[in-house]
Structures are given as C-alpha cells and as structure tokens.
Scaffold this active site. Structure first.
Site, mmCIF file in Angstrom:
data_model
loop_
_atom_site.group_PDB
_atom_site.id
_atom_site.type_symbol
_atom_site.label_atom_id
_atom_site.label_comp_id
_atom_site.label_asym_id
_atom_site.label_seq_id
_atom_site.Cartn_x
_atom_site.Cartn_y
_atom_site.Cartn_z
ATOM 1 N N GLU A 124 -8.282 -9.890 -0.757
ATOM 2 C CA GLU A 124 -8.945 -9.921 -2.064
ATOM 3 C C GLU A 124 -10.366 -10.455 -2.002
ATOM 4 O O GLU A 124 -11.280 -9.907 -2.624
ATOM 5 C CB GLU A 124 -8.129 -10.730 -3.083
ATOM 6 C CG GLU A 124 -6.920 -10.005 -3.654
ATOM 7 C CD GLU A 124 -5.685 -10.064 -2.768
ATOM 8 O OE1 GLU A 124 -5.748 -10.704 -1.697
ATOM 9 O OE2 GLU A 124 -4.658 -9.475 -3.147
ATOM 10 N N HIS A 130 3.088 -14.958 -10.626
ATOM 11 C CA HIS A 130 2.933 -13.565 -11.052
ATOM 12 C C HIS A 130 2.932 -13.456 -12.569
ATOM 13 O O HIS A 130 3.644 -12.622 -13.130
ATOM 14 C CB HIS A 130 4.056 -12.681 -10.500
ATOM 15 C CG HIS A 130 3.933 -12.337 -9.050
ATOM 16 N ND1 HIS A 130 4.208 -13.223 -8.058
ATOM 17 C CD2 HIS A 130 3.552 -11.182 -8.434
ATOM 18 C CE1 HIS A 130 4.028 -12.633 -6.882
ATOM 19 N NE2 HIS A 130 3.627 -11.403 -7.079
HETATM 20 C C1 LIG Z 1 -2.654 -12.253 -2.288
HETATM 21 C C2 LIG Z 1 -1.722 -11.205 -2.728
HETATM 22 N N1 LIG Z 1 -2.182 -9.952 -2.892
HETATM 23 C C3 LIG Z 1 -1.365 -8.977 -3.285
HETATM 24 C C4 LIG Z 1 -0.049 -9.221 -3.535
HETATM 25 C C5 LIG Z 1 0.866 -8.115 -4.023
HETATM 26 N N2 LIG Z 1 1.770 -7.747 -2.960
HETATM 27 C C6 LIG Z 1 3.004 -8.269 -2.896
HETATM 28 S S1 LIG Z 1 3.822 -7.779 -1.527
HETATM 29 C C7 LIG Z 1 2.522 -6.817 -1.052
HETATM 30 C C8 LIG Z 1 2.602 -6.010 0.197
HETATM 31 C C9 LIG Z 1 2.866 -6.885 1.349
HETATM 32 O O1 LIG Z 1 2.965 -6.096 2.470
HETATM 33 P P1 LIG Z 1 3.598 -6.689 3.775
HETATM 34 O O2 LIG Z 1 2.861 -7.931 4.153
HETATM 35 O O3 LIG Z 1 3.611 -5.603 4.787
HETATM 36 O O4 LIG Z 1 5.061 -7.146 3.371
HETATM 37 P P2 LIG Z 1 6.275 -6.212 2.906
HETATM 38 O O5 LIG Z 1 6.224 -6.109 1.438
HETATM 39 O O6 LIG Z 1 6.141 -4.909 3.591
HETATM 40 O O7 LIG Z 1 7.490 -6.953 3.368
HETATM 41 C C10 LIG Z 1 1.474 -6.916 -1.933
HETATM 42 C C11 LIG Z 1 0.183 -6.216 -1.788
HETATM 43 C C12 LIG Z 1 0.386 -10.540 -3.391
HETATM 44 N N3 LIG Z 1 1.641 -10.875 -3.666
HETATM 45 N N4 LIG Z 1 -0.450 -11.500 -2.966
#
Ligand SMILES: Cc1ncc(C[n+]2csc(CCOP(=O)(O)OP(=O)(O)O)c2C)c(N)n1
Ligand SMILES: Cc1ncc(C[n+]2csc(CCOP(=O)(O)OP(=O)(O)O)c2C)c(N)n1
Ligand SMILES: [Mg+2]
Ligand SMILES: [Mg+2]
Lengths: 331, 348, 348, 331
Positions: B61, B130
């Site tokens: 971000e 959230h």
């Molecule tokens: C700082 C932040 N940005 C965005 C999000 C929204 N978000 C939640 S899970 C996710 C994807 C995470 O991907 P990954 O690290 O590959 O974990 P996965 O969900 O695949 O287990 C996002 C973008 C968040 N929770 N925190």
C-alpha cells in the site's frame, strides 16, 4: 518419505481435523451461523501439519487471516475455536476476535492477523523477547505468498538477520493473493535467492506432501532452535476454494484447479499410507473419529450462550490504574 | 434517472471518467477482471479499458500510493483503491507526509490530481481491522479533500467531481451500503464539494450526519415525526470542505444539534462540527450539543457485541428526544440515563 | 527538587525505570552513545545499562514498532522512540491496527506495556515533515493512552507512570521545550494519567492547553492580568484520558472557554474538548467556545511564515479578550476581526 | 579513467560548486541566516557529479534530505536554492520547502524528501508515468545507505522489476545512518546480491572517484534508458561532517575520518588532472570562478526580500473549484 508410522498417522489426523474444521466453517457460514467472512485453508493442510508437528509447547506462532490450520496444528482445541467463530461464551477471544484473530496464548498461538504482513515484525519481537529473556524456543510466522511483497517482509528479514533471532518464516505459497496470480504481483525471480540475500537460511518443500514439509520443517526448525539464526521455509501449495467466503475463485483456470485436486494432501497422504506402514482402514477410522469430534465440538459450541454483552467493553485496558483513570478515580 | 446500487453508481462514475479522460487510470489490489475489486466496484473496467488503465498491484500500500503520487505530479490522474480503509494505515507516510503536502512544500510547482477510494464501515462482523471509518484522521491533515457519500447519486456525482479536481481527494465509501439502491442521474452528474444536502427539512432539531449514518438519521427522523418532533437531517456529503453555513443556518432555525458519526466518539469528525457550532452558532443553541457515536473501543467481531459498540437508530432517536427535552439550558445534563453515554469505555 | 531541563527530566525517568525494572528497555533509531538520541533524551543510558537495554534499530519504523509489540506481549516493557512524531506515520499500521487493538481482539489474553516516546512540535523551521503534532489521530484510536507534558516535572512523572502502566502509551514530547528548565522532584515522582493541573487560577475565562501551548496560555494570562482579566489556565497533561471534570468545573466558574492547540485546527484534539463542554457544560457557558490553533496548512520552513501558521501568544490574548467581550451570547460571532480566523485557509 | 578532458573539467566544476555551496551553508547556518537544520554532502560530491553528468533535461530525479549536490548536478541554479534556504523571494518553493524539500520541476528535480525512503515509490511512479505516457527519459532516485532498510525499498524494487520501470536507484553509501554504522542496522551481507535478487541490475562504483562513478553511471543509465528495466548503483563514500548541523559526528573514529579525508573527491580529482590532460592552474581558475559565483549568488539572495507573508496560505490547493469551495462559493 521420512515420517514414521505413528508420526504419519498423527499428521494425517491433524490434516483431517483441519480439513473438516474448514469445511464445516463453510457450511456454518452458509447457514449464517458464522458471521463475518472466513478464509479457509483446504488443500493447504500439509503445511500446517508438517510444520506444527515439530513445534513444542514453548514455541510460539503468529499466523494470518488463513490461519485456522496452523492454529489447530499447534494443538489448540477446536471447541474454543468454534465458540469464537460462532461468537459464543468460551471463545478464545470472547467473540471479539473471530476468524482473523484467533489467539490462544496458552498454546503459544499469539494471534492470527487481519493485516497482511503485520504479523512478521511482531513475530520478530516475540523472538527477540525470547532471546533477551534467555528463554528457549522458536517463533514461527506463517505468511501468504502475496504477503512477501509488503515492506514488512524486508524490515523483518533484515532485523531477524541482524539480531540473529530465533524466527522461522513459513511462506504458504498458494500462488495467489486474492485474485492476483504471482506473475502480476511479484518481480522477484526466485524467492529463495531473495531471502538468502539477507543471510537468512531459506529452503523449499512441496506443500502438498506432508512428508516433504515435515522433513524440511524439521531441519529448518532445528537450525533455528540451535541458535543458528533465522530461517525461511517456502511451501508451494494451492487453495481449494476462493479467497474467502465471498469469492467463487473465477480467476483460476478450471484445469489448474482440477490438476491441484489430484494433489489434495489427504489424497497424497493416503496414497503413501502403505509405505508408512499404515492401512486404509486405519485412516478411515481416523476420519470417523475426527468427524465425531467435529460434530461434538460444533454441538458443544452451539449450545453455549452468546458471548456476554458486557464483554464488548472489557479487555481494552489492562492496568487497574488506567481503568480507574477512565472511571474518574485515580491512584 | 436510473436505479442503481451505490457500488454500480461508483462503477458508472469510474467508467465515464475513464472514457472521458485518457489520463485517468485505476490502481490498487485485485481491481481487474474476473474479480473487479473485492467489493466489485471496478467490475468490467479492465475488460473495457484494458489492463493498462486498471493496474493490479502487489500488497504494497505505501509503495503503490507513492507510485500513484509520482504519476499524479507528472500529468496523470490516478484513482487509487485501498480495499478496506484500515489498510490505508499501511500507506500512512504517503497519506500524511507526501500526498497532501507536496504541493505546498514545493511552492505549488506540482499538483496532485489523485483520488484515494476506500471503503470504511462496520456492521459486518469483520472485527477490529476491517471496519474502521478513519475520516477524522485525514480531516486533520491539511491538503486532503474528503467525500463520504451516503447515496448512489452522491456516490456517482462526488466521485466524478473528485476525479476532475486537481487536488487529492480521500473518497470514503461505505461497505454496508454498497448494495443500496437509488436513483442516479445519467452521465454528467457532478456534485460539488462543500455543499451539504438537506435530506429532510425540520424545525425542532438539526441532525448532522454523513455516509451510512445519514440513513440512521432519516430513520430516526421518521420515527420522531410520529412523536411530533420535527427533525432536519443534513447530509454533509463532504467533510473537507464541509458546509458550515448550511449547518449554522439550520441550527439558527432549530436551536438544537445532534451529530451522528459511526467511528469512536473521541476526537472524531463530529467533534469538529460540534466545536464550530459551539463557536459560531453558540447564540442559536438552546441546549447542549449531543454526539451519537461509536463507543471508544475497537470493533468486536460478534454481531451482537458490534451492535453495542456501533451507533444504532435508537441511539439517534433517544438523543433527539433528550435534546428536545433539554429546555433548561443551565446544567442541561444532556447525557441523561436514557442517552447512550458513548464515552463510557471501561465498565467494571 | 532539582532544576532540570525537560529533556534531562525525561532522561532521569528513563534511567530510574531502567534501573528499577529489568524488563524495561529502549528501542529506536540512534539511541546509543555517543549520540544518545537525536534530541539527546537517551544520553548515557547505553553506557550505563549496556547495549542490550538500549537497542539501535534500522530505519524501519513499522518493523521495529512491531518488534516492540512482540516484546511487550511476552513480558518485556519496551520504550520506543520515534525521532520525530512525523515518522510515526511510517509505523501507522502497527500504531493503528496492532498496538492499541491486540489486547481487545484477543479477549484480554495479552497486555501491551509499551510506551512510544516521540517529539512533536514546530517553531523550529523544520518544514512540513518535521514538526507535526499528531496527537489527535491517536486520541481517536481506542486503546492508546496519551500524555503530552509541558514541564520538566510532568515530563518525568508522566513518563515514569507511562512505563509502569500495563497499557500502551503515546508519550508526546515537544522539541521546542526540550531545553526548558524547571524544578523536578527527585526519584519516586509519579504523575497520574487523567488529572489536569490548574497552572494558574482565575475567574473570568478558562484556558485549556497541553504541551508547549501551556506556556503560551500562561504568558497570555499574565498579560491579561494586567488588563484586569483573570484567566484560569488548565494544563491537561494527558489527553487520553483527559480530565473532563476539572475543565467542566472551571467553566462552571468562569463561563468562558478558550482552547489552545498547536496543530491545525480542523479535527484537532481541541475540538474534542469543545464538543464535550458544549454537551456537558453547555449550561455554564456564557459565550461561544473559542479555539486558538494552527492554521489548516502544512508547516512552511521559513520562520516568518511558520509564525503565521502556528499559534502565537498574541492569538491567545486576542481570543480571551474576544471571549470576555462576548457578553451577548446571541449570535456571539466570536471570530471577530481581531481574532485569528484559524480556519481560513486559502486566501485569494 | 574514462572522462575526457572537457567532461573532467565540467565534473570538477560541478563538484567544486557543490562543495562551496555546502560549506557556505554551514557558515550561513552558523550565522543564523539559514534557519532550520541542514544536511550537507561534503566529500560525497563525486556521486552527484558523476551521475548528474549523464542526465538529460527530460530525465528526472528525486533525492533526500542530503540532496543539494544531486540537485546542483542536475543543473538547478544555486541562486534559487540560496533564496529558498534563506527564506527569500525567488526561492524555488517560496520559502515553504527549505533544505529538505528543494524542488525545481523545470529542471527535472521533483523534490528532495525529509522522510527516509519515501522518495523511492514516488520516483517509481514518475517512471511509470513516463512509461504510460510514452515519454523518453530516466528517473533517478537517490537514497542513503540507511534508507535501504526501510520497507519502501522492497516495495519499490519489486514494483520496478515487475513493471520494468525506467528507474535507477543510486545509493549514496556514506556508511552511516545518522550515528548508526552499517553493522548495527544491516543484516544484508551484500547489497548488490540483495538488489539483484529482484531481477534489478546492480553495480557498484567508488563514490569518491568521479571517473569511476561516471563510468558506472553511464552504463547504468544507458541500460535504463534503453528500456532494459530498472537499475541500481551503489557508491561507497563518506560524509565529512556530522549528520546535520546539530551533530559533531563523535561516533566516528578520528582515524576513520582522517583516512577518508585523503579520499576527498576533489583531492582525488586533482591528482588525476594531468592524466585527463588538465592542469592545476586550470582547476585553480575553476575554483576561483566558482567562488565568485557562490559569493554573488549569496549576495543576490540576501538582497531579496523575505518570501511574502501571503505565501503561507497559497499553494495548498490547485483547483479553482477547491479554493472556491473553501471560500464558500461553489461551482
Ligand atoms: C495490508 C493489507 N492489504 C490488503 C489486505 C486484503 N487482503 C487480505 S488477504 C489478501 C491476499 C493475501 O494473499 P496471500 O498473502 O497470498 O495469502 P492467502 O490469502 O493466499 O492465504 C489481501 C490482499 C489486507 N488484509 N491487509
Ligand atoms: C522515516 C524516517 N525515519 C527517520 C528519519 C530521521 N533521519 C533523517 S536522515 C536519517 C539517516 C539516514 O541515513 P542514510 O539513509 O544513510 O542517509 P544519510 O543521512 O547518511 O545521507 C534518519 C534516521 C527520517 N527522516 N525519516
Ligand atoms: Mg496466497
Ligand atoms: Mg548514510
């Protein structure tokens, strides 16, 4: 194939427990019993189980929004987890945390986290704390593949290397961050090379094969435990469902999902049962036992009263003096 | 006029502005098809305008907001999305020290035509990380303009204006009303910043709100009408600048002010409204200013706990009744037992 | 009692607490000797207590605050320094989504005995990224306690209390008064949170301030005394919790309230004080509440421009005179021509 | 030795101009004419000059709190810089920016920055903007050695690689972040290996030898200019003075400072004059010319009136509609 018979059976049971727990959440969420949104880790169970089996009571983990499996594999009771997710009395966080914040300090689970990347520096701090207090044990931070791109990763890897912290980062690489495939978010050609560039020991394992994960995790954890500095374990895997309960996962080619279906870690494990000296009926029995446990745990949790209303206003502050100050009486 | 959901109205605004101005582009996490944004606000846009106009980013971000800023000061017009407003905190250096200050610091050598779209809002059992509405933080940072629309029409009209302004706009959407339906003027619908909307006229009390809370205020006003209390409901629509004149005029008429905000009471934007009226409108006030606000605790996941922490329609009606009862301004004690004492935070 | 400078009083508090409790340690950038912190607050401490108790960090604010949090929830008591308060924005995810929420989110399974020390404050020609007072942002985030001492004695006494509390404290120091001399009680000097200090008694008007602004208020009160205006000066000392009772009691006596804050007026903490008094003390007010505050622009480097943007003693005296003159509460129009209209922000 | 005679003389002149500019600031600050605090780059001039000489008008730079040299080497007039730092009319930022925020968009200087690390993602954005608009040119982000540890570095390197941005990061490695030597802040054994792990081309040069910097910078910039993706240039150097005007620099061993004194880039350059076909008297003449220019520029700036009071309240918003909205009139 490195697991002995009893280890294999235990790992299988953990994976099955995680699987059924996760699948049950989807049902309960569909029935509007579990509020909010939920991220499940179906098909990723081998990572949780393969790492968790090498952790001791004094070891601590911090995980992510998709952390139920890691938490279960650390030995946390599913009863308290259901109660938490169903917002009942007896939930680990009094119903205030829910899926993304399950914490059980008594089992060394210092929390899931809803902010991608945020658990890493906190985990580094828990590791530093161990080191400063001369306490034994390893701290594991589970992260997703997408989390690697957050600045926290860099700051944590650097500090962990600089201060030689007893920290292991486990990257659960399910190849997508929400809808975004790695090729759209990562400019790093080889994650292990990247991590090694911090002087942090990095290895990889097949995340759908609990034998492979266990073998790699046991080496990585032993190294960290021995005080040889931080480590990193990369496990390629795949998630069965969409990102969360709101996502059908349409961005993934059906062939891709189909191919990974063959690699479901429970299928992989079952295929290797004989080689581990275990039999199909034994595994069936485990399945049945787990199913009973799941059902009982859900029934128990559903029978609990709602988390009490008063708890909405407790647990913000710890210090009696603070609480008194807000009440107007001051020490 | 067409009936559109709030999120579809936003989508329409984005589409029209992408169409109108080739310098406009979208940047954020998971904006492209077949996902189209976590709340589907950017649905179909990558298909229609191509991936070059709809950038998916890593989960970085602070980094991608910085990237957007670099684009904004060199002739492009980025529209950034943070998936939830809570995540804007990851980008807070850019949000605080860079985006709103760079024009001033450089003596006006650059402009920052940049919009940050991000949904705040609880009532969704999504727990403490959230669901925050963090508009007050940004209102305190000179340089930002802030919009917080409550209806599909304003969502569209304010977003189009935001994209056309040459200054940085924090555009706070609300998760809980993305599916709200409403009439939306077609195409060139531009709502100006700084002009409140009197959503309901009244004579006994002024209720000021923005974003989702406008709907609570309207519901409360309806109930109160049945009790013979005539409440005027003012939707601020934009917080920076906000329409002081409209609020002062209303208070001049009603003599009573109730402010409704979703996030925790302490140091929220409602305090600013109260402070301005307590200065400039003091002579018009017949009774103390009442704030209805979230309690000063984080959001709990459990829905029944969340409903104890976040404002409810009944809190608004209770507050208005208390205001109207508060005829004796001397030691008015407006926080009577039947009004939610929203600053109480650590009960025994 | 000994005479100590504000920064030496802080240093003494740190030394005493490091001595008293082996769980206390310091963590931040450049804290060790022979530097001892950019403002020398940690001078000599690494020499006395060793590098193990005084950690120098990389320039990774979000990272090392996270590290401190991990330590705090596992039995240590970190005292973090951010070199300038502006840099806390780099750590804002941890400051917002983690530190103040983790206890609540986990149902009280962990406590967070963590102090973030950081200096705010302008008047040093350091421009827009090195002088912000951002206390209002944190006041809006439930979970933080906030101290903002104005004197060496309070600096010491509040910091010692902060370190002993089991809850996270944002401890806002002020760069411009680090060299201020004052009497400081020796050793066990503990100032409680939530108790204001009436720095000067008076009957005509209440002036509420914190941090450096307390000194402006006192200077103004002295001048006004010469004009026959008796001003009561209340130093809040802590903002969360803040001593509502003391302020309400004073306003009950004086009927007039002037609030002085350094950062930009809009959505600053002064608004919260105004809002609470406009609710709970409304009946006592004889005239509108006046805020004296920084203008709603970033800090310019040039000292003569900075002095147009940041509050001056004369702004306080002018505001008090206006409050006292404002006998007719009806349309009091407290922002008369001689009062700085601190919300005016974009002249032609 | 790669610079031709005239390039060498130009580079020498740039370095001398930076040197005298910086030294004059210390004097002016000592006389309380320059307010605030100031970070000078004495002994680091070879990096600014060696990079700057390869930049074209369409190229853009973003620099740090210690960026005067980089800005001068990009061709910005010292008159306007003095006016800015002395808070006079004619200052580039109307006196609102000062030392840490000098910006001259017309010369491609998109700003210094007071926040460590923050200029990197902005620079990446400027580079993306060039790419999206199909404009030629290279964007250079100068950073300090300590800045590498900030999360911004990671996020920027990843995006720059992922999107193949025309971005060059120049790390001015003076071996300290304020008082903190690299061994206390960095766990990264080899910075070039670290950077290469992103797929970003990384090279190093002796930061006190303008020939060496120029040679490396010309290669790195040419690569980026050719559209071959982002680059990184690491220049080891040393700063003569403390971190800023408030720091005596006591944390550095005197022998260390003494050793680097021998490597003053102006001394190094002078020693190589003959090899470049230049003579001592020629360099003396440059010195004299620069000194005159510096004195004239200071006199000019000091003769300017204060930045006008009204400017405290201008330049916050750009859009007439915004300004009107605050004034109460709305379109
Ligand atoms: C700082 C932040 N940005 C965005 C999000 C929204 N978000 C939640 S899970 C996710 C994807 C995470 O991907 P990954 O690290 O590959 O974990 P996965 O969900 O695949 O287990 C996002 C973008 C968040 N929770 N925190
Ligand atoms: C985010 C942030 N943290 C801390 C600081 C304070 N600070 C200013 S310069 C500096 C050291 C920077 O070191 P380096 O990157 O090596 O640059 P140098 O000063 O050596 O040129 C620090 C810590 C800052 N300006 N921004
Ligand atoms: Mg993933
Ligand atoms: Mg350095």
């Amino acid at each position: 194939m490195t697991l002995g018979r009893s280890e294999f059976l235990a790992a299988y049971e953990t994976m099955r427990r995680i699987r059924e727990f996760e699948e049950s959440l989807l049902r309960l969420h569909g029935q509007a019993k579990v509020p909010g949104f939920v991220h499940v880790s179906v098909w990723q169970e081998a990572v949780s189980a393969g790492v968790g089996m090498h952790l001791r009571p004094e070891d601590q983990i911090l995980t992510t929004h998709r952390g139920h499996g890691d938490i279960i594999a650390k030995g946390v009771a599913i009863e308290g987890m259901y109660a938490e997710l169903l917002a009942r009395l007896g939930g680990y966080c009094g119903g205030k945390g829910g899926s993304m914040h399950v914490t059980d300090v008594s089992h060394g689970v210092l929390g899931a986290n809803g902010i991608v990347g945020a658990n890493m520096p906190i985990a580094a701090g828990v590791a530093l704390s161990k080191k400063m207090r001369g306490e034994p044990g390893v701290v594991v931070a589970f992260i997703g593949d997408g989390a690697l791109m957050n600045g926290s990763t860099h700051e944590t890897l650097n500090m962990a290397s600089l201060w030689q912290l007893p920290l292991l980062i486990v990257r659960v690489d399910n190849q997508y961050a929400e809808s975004t495939a790695a090729r759209y978010y990562s400019g790093i050609p080889d994650v292990l090379v990247y991590v090694e560039s911090y002087g942090v020991d990095a290895i990889a394992a097949d995340g759908n094969d609990v034998d492979a994960v266990s073998e790699a995790a046991s080496r990585a954890i032993a190294r960290v435990r021995a005080g040889s500095g931080p480590g990193f374990l990369q496990c390629r895997t795949y998630r069965r469902y969409g990102h969360n309960t709101a996502d059908p996962g349409a961005y993934r080619p059906p062939e891709e999902v189909e191919a990974w279906k063959q690699r479901d870690p429970l299928i992989v494990a079952r295929a290797s049962a004989a080689a581990h000296g275990a039999s199909e009926p034994e595994l069936d029995e485990i399945d049945a036992r787990v199913m009973r446990h799941i059902e009982e745990a859900i029934s128990w949790a559903e029978a609990q009263p709602e988390a009490p209303a008063a708890s909405a206003f407790t647990d913000l502050y710890a210090d009696p003096a603070t609480i008194a100050a807000f009440g107007g009486t001051l020490r | 006029m067409t009936m559109l959901r709030y999120r579809a109205a936003l989508n329409e605004a984005l589409r029209e502005e992408l169409e109108r101005d080739p310098r406009v582009f979208l940047i954020g996490e998971d904006l492209r098809e077949p996902w189209g944004g976590t709340f589907r606000v950017t649905q179909n846009l990558s298909t229609e305008f191509g991936d070059e106009r709809v950038l998916n980013t890593p989960i970085s971000e602070n980094g991608f907001l910085g990237v957007a800023l670099g684009c904004a000061i060199t002739g492009l017009r980025p529209v950034v999305e943070f998936m939830h407003m809570d995540f804007a905190m990851m980008a807070m250096d850019q949000m605080t020290n860079q985006v709103p200050k760079i024009r001033y610091m450089t003596g006006g050598q650059v402009s920052v035509p940049l919009v940050v779209r991000t949904p705040g809002g609880g009532y969704k059992s999504s727990a403490a990380q959230h669901g925050q509405c963090l508009e007050a933080m940004f209102a305190h940072l000179p340089g930002w303009l802030i919009a917080a629309p409550s209806t599909p029409a304003d969502a569209k009209g304010l977003l189009k204006t935001a994209i056309r302004l040459d200054d940085p706009v924090l555009f706070m959407e609300h998760k809980h009303i993305y599916m709200l339906n409403g009439e939306v003027p077609e195409s060139e619908h531009l709502v100006p910043f700084g002009v409140a909307d009197v959503k309901r006229a009244g004579t006994d009390v002024t209720i000021v709100a923005w974003s989702k809370m406008v709907h609570f205020a309207l519901e409360a006003a309806e109930t109160l009408a049945g009790e013979g209390i005539s409440a005027e409901v003012i939707d601020l629509r934009t917080l920076v600048p906000w329409d002081e004149a409209a609020v002062l005029e209303s208070v001049h008429k009603t003599g009573r002010l109730v402010i409704v905000q979703e996030p925790p009471e302490r140091a929220g934007f409602g305090a600013e409204v109260a402070a301005v009226v307590a200065a400039k409108g003091f002579g018009d006030l017949r009774t103390g200013i009442i704030r209805v606000a979230g309690r000063n605790v984080p959001l709990p996941m459990a829905p029944h706990l969340e409903n104890l922490v976040l404002p409810q329609v009944s809190w608004v009606t209770d507050a208005v009744r208390a205001a109207v009862r508060g005829a004796d301004v001397r030691r008015a004690n407006v926080r009577g037992a039947d009004v939610p004492a929203s600053s109480v935070e650590v009960p025994a």
